[in-house]
Write a protein that holds these residues in place. Structure first.
Motif, mmCIF file in Angstrom:
data_model
loop_
_atom_site.group_PDB
_atom_site.id
_atom_site.type_symbol
_atom_site.label_atom_id
_atom_site.label_comp_id
_atom_site.label_asym_id
_atom_site.label_seq_id
_atom_site.Cartn_x
_atom_site.Cartn_y
_atom_site.Cartn_z
ATOM 1 N N ASP A 8 0.868 -1.173 0.000
ATOM 2 C CA ASP A 8 0.000 0.000 0.000
ATOM 3 C C ASP A 8 0.911 1.230 0.000
ATOM 4 O OD1 ASP A 8 -2.318 1.479 -0.058
ATOM 5 O OD2 ASP A 8 -3.193 0.608 1.744
ATOM 6 N N MET A 9 0.342 2.412 -0.002
ATOM 7 C CA MET A 9 1.167 3.604 -0.235
ATOM 8 C C MET A 9 1.253 4.541 0.973
ATOM 9 S SD MET A 9 0.898 5.615 -3.803
ATOM 10 C CE MET A 9 2.166 6.799 -4.288
ATOM 11 N N GLU A 10 0.203 4.519 1.827
ATOM 12 C CA GLU A 10 0.137 5.492 2.924
ATOM 13 C C GLU A 10 1.288 5.332 3.919
ATOM 14 O OE1 GLU A 10 -2.294 3.733 1.663
ATOM 15 O OE2 GLU A 10 -4.024 5.040 1.304
ATOM 16 N N HIS A 60 -2.637 -0.214 -3.743
ATOM 17 C CA HIS A 60 -3.163 1.136 -3.481
ATOM 18 C C HIS A 60 -4.058 1.606 -4.631
ATOM 19 C CE1 HIS A 60 -3.337 5.236 -1.985
ATOM 20 N NE2 HIS A 60 -2.999 5.665 -3.193
HETATM 21 ZN ZN LIG Z 1 -3.723 2.957 -0.011
#
Ligand SMILES: [Zn+2]
Length: 264
Positions: A8-10, A60
């Motif tokens: 994921d990116m967060e 993401h």
């Molecule tokens: Zn995300």
């Protein structure tokens, strides 16, 4: 050894703003580069530890966030959004472990970078069989259905705390200390990549690996919406889907995947 990596990116280092997470925003291009290089550090560590196959899923948004030209050639990549019934394409019981990289805390967590559960607009939070659950718990259960354990989780400090409480024995690595939904005390991404290689290596070489996460059915998923009209828009049969109050609905099933497919 085969490993599955969901990214994921967060929770990637250097990222804390919405503008970094949404395609089309000027800051997004730099954030994609951070995402891609941090993912490569994980692949390097897995290959160095003896992995014979690494599948990396871009988890993401649209599932198209990596910069393809920069991706490590030693892994294969799942790109594009998939339905929850097929959240981890290619994962089966022959895999030795899964890693959740760049994850974030569940919706409603205080002082956590971009806290949410699957969506920031669709609802506030989820409960499964009465307990609050986020993406770490949901993904670990879906991965556990294939008999595969989650060995490692990275993200901000709240993400790591959530992982440690959901997944006994998991190795975590903190990429940043969250100071709010859009603020963090950051380490430099270069340092994070170095420390991440070391932490991943420790997790996959450990003799004392966690067990696959399992939860016995039947299952009840409770959704707390942001607005009453979101709950109004659902259909309720009074048996499998019920309206609990203005903002809350619940769904029941004996099959976890079918339950999520129905509720999402
Ligand atoms: Zn995300």
């Amino acid at each position: 050894m085969k490993f599955y990596v969901s990214v994921d990116m967060e929770g990637i280092s250097g990222i804390a703003l919405r503008e970094q997470l949404v395609r089309g925003e000027p800051l997004y291009e730099e954030a994609r580069r951070l995402l891609t290089l941090e993912t490569n550090a994980v692949t390097e560590a897995l290959l160095a530890a003896g992995a014979t196959r690494v599948i990396v899923k871009d988890a993401h948004g649209s599932g198209f966030n990596f910069i393809p030209e920069l991706l490590h050639p030693g892994a294969e990549y799942v790109m594009g959004a998939t339905r929850v019934e097929n959240r981890f394409p290619g994962l089966d019981e022959t895999f030795d472990g899964a890693l959740l990289i760049g994850y974030h805390a569940m919706g409603g967590t205080s002082q956590a970078v971009r806290d949410h559960t699957m969506t920031s607009q669709g609802w506030q939070s989820l409960r499964l069989n009465g307990r609050p659950i986020g993406e770490i718990g949901l993904d670990a259960l879906l991965i556990g259905l294939r008999g595969v354990p989650v060995l490692f989780v990275s993200g901000d400090d709240k993400t790591c705390a959530e992982a440690a409480s959901e997944l006994p024995g998991v190795v975590t690595y903190e990429t940043k200390a969250a100071l709010g939904r859009h603020a963090a005390l950051m380490k430099a991404p270069q340092r994070v990549r170095e420390e991440l290689r070391e932490a991943v290596s420790r997790a996959v070489r450990s003799a004392d690996r966690p067990k696959p996460l399992r939860l016995a059915g039947p299952y009840e998923l409770t959704i707390r919406f942001l607005h009453t009209e979101q709950a109004d828009a659902r259909r309720y049969d009074g048996v499998r889907a019920k309206r609990i109050d203005g903002l809350t609905a619940s769904y029941v099933s004996d099959d976890l995947t079918a339950l999520l497919a129905m509720a999402f």
